[in-house]
Write an enzyme that holds these catalytic residues in place. Sequence first.
Site, PDB file in Angstrom:
ATOM      1  N   CYS A   2      47.527  43.398  57.294  1.00  0.00           N
ATOM      2  CA  CYS A   2      48.199  44.783  57.202  1.00  0.00           C
ATOM      3  C   CYS A   2      49.744  44.515  56.761  1.00  0.00           C
ATOM      4  O   CYS A   2      50.484  43.493  56.647  1.00  0.00           O
ATOM      5  CB  CYS A   2      48.001  45.291  58.454  1.00  0.00           C
ATOM      6  SG  CYS A   2      46.574  45.291  59.079  1.00  0.00           S
ATOM      7  N   ARG A  27      48.589  44.670  50.982  1.00  0.00           N
ATOM      8  CA  ARG A  27      48.556  43.906  52.089  1.00  0.00           C
ATOM      9  C   ARG A  27      46.874  44.788  52.643  1.00  0.00           C
ATOM     10  O   ARG A  27      46.308  44.186  53.508  1.00  0.00           O
ATOM     11  CB  ARG A  27      49.379  43.870  52.988  1.00  0.00           C
ATOM     12  CG  ARG A  27      50.402  42.923  52.624  1.00  0.00           C
ATOM     13  CD  ARG A  27      51.820  42.867  53.444  1.00  0.00           C
ATOM     14  NE  ARG A  27      51.206  42.046  54.649  1.00  0.00           N
ATOM     15  CZ  ARG A  27      51.448  40.877  54.705  1.00  0.00           C
ATOM     16  NH1 ARG A  27      51.767  40.059  53.757  1.00  0.00           N
ATOM     17  NH2 ARG A  27      50.883  40.079  55.880  1.00  0.00           N
ATOM     18  N   TRP A  76      44.571  47.091  57.034  1.00  0.00           N
ATOM     19  CA  TRP A  76      43.351  46.440  56.725  1.00  0.00           C
ATOM     20  C   TRP A  76      42.713  46.117  57.672  1.00  0.00           C
ATOM     21  O   TRP A  76      42.633  45.365  58.491  1.00  0.00           O
ATOM     22  CB  TRP A  76      43.878  45.301  55.906  1.00  0.00           C
ATOM     23  CG  TRP A  76      42.616  44.570  55.226  1.00  0.00           C
ATOM     24  CD1 TRP A  76      41.430  43.896  55.789  1.00  0.00           C
ATOM     25  CD2 TRP A  76      42.418  44.436  53.795  1.00  0.00           C
ATOM     26  NE1 TRP A  76      40.689  43.304  54.672  1.00  0.00           N
ATOM     27  CE2 TRP A  76      41.188  43.820  53.608  1.00  0.00           C
ATOM     28  CE3 TRP A  76      43.171  44.725  52.898  1.00  0.00           C
ATOM     29  CZ2 TRP A  76      40.752  43.466  52.292  1.00  0.00           C
ATOM     30  CZ3 TRP A  76      42.758  44.543  51.346  1.00  0.00           C
ATOM     31  CH2 TRP A  76      41.590  43.761  51.358  1.00  0.00           C
ATOM     32  N   ASN A 102      50.249  43.332  62.599  1.00  0.00           N
ATOM     33  CA  ASN A 102      49.745  42.701  61.634  1.00  0.00           C
ATOM     34  C   ASN A 102      48.842  41.704  62.322  1.00  0.00           C
ATOM     35  O   ASN A 102      49.521  40.821  62.703  1.00  0.00           O
ATOM     36  CB  ASN A 102      50.766  42.478  60.438  1.00  0.00           C
ATOM     37  CG  ASN A 102      49.728  41.591  59.490  1.00  0.00           C
ATOM     38  OD1 ASN A 102      48.389  41.632  59.308  1.00  0.00           O
ATOM     39  ND2 ASN A 102      50.514  40.597  58.936  1.00  0.00           N
ATOM     40  N   GLY A 103      47.579  41.425  62.210  1.00  0.00           N
ATOM     41  CA  GLY A 103      46.982  40.247  62.530  1.00  0.00           C
ATOM     42  C   GLY A 103      45.911  40.639  63.629  1.00  0.00           C
ATOM     43  O   GLY A 103      45.352  41.797  63.764  1.00  0.00           O
ATOM     44  N   GLU A 483      34.546  24.554  40.776  1.00  0.00           N
ATOM     45  CA  GLU A 483      35.662  25.619  40.979  1.00  0.00           C
ATOM     46  C   GLU A 483      36.790  25.109  40.185  1.00  0.00           C
ATOM     47  O   GLU A 483      37.595  25.721  39.370  1.00  0.00           O
ATOM     48  CB  GLU A 483      35.866  25.829  42.433  1.00  0.00           C
ATOM     49  CG  GLU A 483      37.029  26.885  42.684  1.00  0.00           C
ATOM     50  CD  GLU A 483      36.871  28.426  42.005  1.00  0.00           C
ATOM     51  OE1 GLU A 483      37.911  28.932  42.015  1.00  0.00           O
ATOM     52  OE2 GLU A 483      35.825  28.361  41.306  1.00  0.00           O
ATOM     53  N   LYS A 487      38.738  26.781  37.038  1.00  0.00           N
ATOM     54  CA  LYS A 487      40.063  27.499  37.341  1.00  0.00           C
ATOM     55  C   LYS A 487      40.935  27.100  35.876  1.00  0.00           C
ATOM     56  O   LYS A 487      41.585  27.469  35.294  1.00  0.00           O
ATOM     57  CB  LYS A 487      40.965  26.988  38.432  1.00  0.00           C
ATOM     58  CG  LYS A 487      40.220  27.536  39.798  1.00  0.00           C
ATOM     59  CD  LYS A 487      40.984  28.957  39.865  1.00  0.00           C
ATOM     60  CE  LYS A 487      40.183  30.220  39.685  1.00  0.00           C
ATOM     61  NZ  LYS A 487      38.838  30.291  40.430  1.00  0.00           N
ATOM     62  N   GLU A 490      39.731  28.767  32.773  1.00  0.00           N
ATOM     63  CA  GLU A 490      40.327  30.245  32.932  1.00  0.00           C
ATOM     64  C   GLU A 490      41.799  30.390  32.481  1.00  0.00           C
ATOM     65  O   GLU A 490      42.137  31.481  31.587  1.00  0.00           O
ATOM     66  CB  GLU A 490      40.312  30.807  34.324  1.00  0.00           C
ATOM     67  CG  GLU A 490      38.719  31.255  34.845  1.00  0.00           C
ATOM     68  CD  GLU A 490      38.672  31.957  36.194  1.00  0.00           C
ATOM     69  OE1 GLU A 490      38.840  32.911  36.187  1.00  0.00           O
ATOM     70  OE2 GLU A 490      38.911  31.245  37.079  1.00  0.00           O
ATOM     71  N   LYS A 605      39.420  41.127  36.156  1.00  0.00           N
ATOM     72  CA  LYS A 605      39.525  40.652  37.490  1.00  0.00           C
ATOM     73  C   LYS A 605      38.131  41.037  38.228  1.00  0.00           C
ATOM     74  O   LYS A 605      37.683  40.464  38.949  1.00  0.00           O
ATOM     75  CB  LYS A 605      40.628  41.528  38.315  1.00  0.00           C
ATOM     76  CG  LYS A 605      40.903  41.261  39.630  1.00  0.00           C
ATOM     77  CD  LYS A 605      40.924  39.469  40.048  1.00  0.00           C
ATOM     78  CE  LYS A 605      41.001  38.994  41.373  1.00  0.00           C
ATOM     79  NZ  LYS A 605      40.950  37.705  41.743  1.00  0.00           N
TER      80      LYS A 605
HETATM   81  C1  AGP Z   1      37.296  33.727  39.229  1.00  0.00           C
HETATM   82  O1  AGP Z   1      38.673  33.168  38.864  1.00  0.00           O
HETATM   83  C2  AGP Z   1      37.053  34.851  38.250  1.00  0.00           C
HETATM   84  N1  AGP Z   1      37.850  35.895  38.359  1.00  0.00           N
HETATM   85  C3  AGP Z   1      35.678  35.096  38.248  1.00  0.00           C
HETATM   86  O2  AGP Z   1      34.894  33.964  38.035  1.00  0.00           O
HETATM   87  C4  AGP Z   1      35.075  35.797  39.402  1.00  0.00           C
HETATM   88  O3  AGP Z   1      34.889  34.909  40.547  1.00  0.00           O
HETATM   89  C5  AGP Z   1      33.635  36.625  39.066  1.00  0.00           C
HETATM   90  O4  AGP Z   1      33.864  37.377  38.141  1.00  0.00           O
HETATM   91  C6  AGP Z   1      33.195  37.190  40.452  1.00  0.00           C
HETATM   92  O5  AGP Z   1      34.147  38.196  40.953  1.00  0.00           O
HETATM   93  P1  AGP Z   1      33.603  38.673  42.164  1.00  0.00           P
HETATM   94  O6  AGP Z   1      33.927  37.855  43.370  1.00  0.00           O
HETATM   95  O7  AGP Z   1      34.479  39.788  42.313  1.00  0.00           O
HETATM   96  O8  AGP Z   1      32.143  39.261  42.394  1.00  0.00           O
END
Ligand code: AGP
Length: 610
Positions: A2, A27, A76, A102-103, A483, A487, A490, A605
């Site tokens: 929060c 937050r 939150w 917060n917490g 992962e 990264k 990406e 995103k």
């Molecule tokens: C990860 O860095 C990417 N933004 C992408 O792979 C992401 O993890 C994927 O689109 C899943 O998103 P979500 O967790 O919102 O479902």
Amino acid sequence: MCGIIGYVGPRECRDLLMEGLRRLEYRGYDSAGLSVVRKGSVGSVHAVGNLEQLRNAVAQTNGHLSGSTGIGHTRWATHGRVTEENAHPHWDTSGRVHIVLNGIVENWTELRDRLVANGAEFTSETDAEVVAHLISEYFDGDLVEAVRLAYNDLRGHYAFVAMSADAPSVLVGARKECPLVVGIGEGESFIASAIPAFLSETRRVQLVHDGEIVAVTPDGSRFIAPDGSALERAVDEVDWDEEEAEKGGYETFMLKEIHEQADAVAETLAGRLGEDGVELEDIGISDEFLKDVRRVIIVACGTSYHAGLVGRYAIEWWARRPVEMDIASEFRYRNPVLSERDLVIGISQSGETADTLAAMRLARERGAKVLAITNIMGSQATRDADGVLFTRAGLEIGVAATKTFVAQVAAMYLFALKLAELHGTLEPEVRRGLVEDLRSMPHLIAQLVDEIEEPTRRIARHWKDSEFFLYLGRHIGLPICLEGALKLKEVSYIPTDAYAAGEMKHGPIALLDENTPVVCVATDSPVLDKMLSNIAEVRARGAHVIAVASEGSGRVAEHAEQVVEVPAIDWLLQPLFAVIPLQLLAYEIACARGLNVDQPRNLAKTVTVE
Ligand code: AGP
């Protein structure tokens, strides 16, 4: 996670508090509220929804909510539903002591029972409200002393600010792990979760350290320890510009979010770790069903899929339940065979990823129970599931997921331990040890990020011009290398491949030459010896090994050229640490290439289309 803000000074504070909340809205934003001291009493407004709703509610007070001492909060939710009653600020039975927090207060139920027995009347379902009643119980005119006494009764992970109608020219804050900072102005003072909340008003700040209490008045601040002894605190000058302020002083959101991982894990674990087990009562999937579950199927995309993979290893190892993994976009079209005794877990930080939602809906249509693991309250995933286990990482702005990944892995560990408890597959002392290790992780993550940032930057600078990276891992190290490879792809656009190390000699080894950097996740595990021989195979082809290893494991250093060590707690938990150097490596290489890491090309995103 929060956002809290407070002001004490000569000015009308309502709009100052609203502006502070606007800058803290990342937050948490499911509900919000303000309280302001005025002529010997306290006026308060709560609203469900984002700040726009609070702004409307404040407007309807027709100026009654005004004064020069006040506190605000953007929420939150962790304990208690998203309702007006559960929004902060909370107050005591007399309505004269108000707090924002917060917490999580972990011992709130026993404190509440004691306070109710002493006549306190509670108006919310939250853990936080106990703090207002506790301070009121100790208050005899000295708010600082009352907060100090209350602070010593509390257990958990929090930061809060208290205010009283009977002490209108002071606000008292306290910190136990959650962030808190003071802003010193000309004849006025601020206190908040983060500097951006008041940066447009003053650049003179004082950090509140862990385990400290601070009284702020218009003339400045006074820091004390829980035993009442006085503490000195320097005033620092912050030179951030507006954009930096949004990023909390970091150059990018991705780096800010990498540094928020300790908090993200702490918040996600908070209130869910008991003495020797896990407490996940509120996920909406019954223990009866989990005791009888035949199979767990995890569906997700991208980084969330990798978090699920870590979860698979943990569930099978601790709970001895069979786990299937599938990429959601494949699962939804592979005509899966499902039954009423199957649990399908859909992992999605945004809770809006089209493929994952469709996979969850299909699973429900086919009679399986569906659990969503998501970071966003009110997201579609929460509606397409029978139960929800929320991660609590706060809003993630950077497209490349970092803090939501570690929060998802923490959530998977909690779920796996819960299942192990229900199936009696872990000795109590083993379970207790794992719970203790989990509890120690936020602190260790914070330390790790600070310790490895510079060494990882040096490694990144060395390899920034490479045209290809291979990532290798075994067992629970495999999802982490997948992962890490994602990264780097990406944010740096460098081609990478990630493989189970045992698979390398069946093909990928052909990619190696004396220019190839090979990133190996080689933390402790029952297959570390195998991993070391794979590293030897890589070195034999002249390629270069950058390894992530467990603290003190010299054996990896004998084989690898560059080693980043992570804390050596239980080996199945170490992957949560091991991803952090890989995040930083990707980040630093992308920065060294002058790329926009927060909005990498071609990516969004949230992927709401197929
Ligand atoms: C990860 O860095 C990417 N933004 C992408 O792979 C992401 O993890 C994927 O689109 C899943 O998103 P979500 O967790 O919102 O479902």
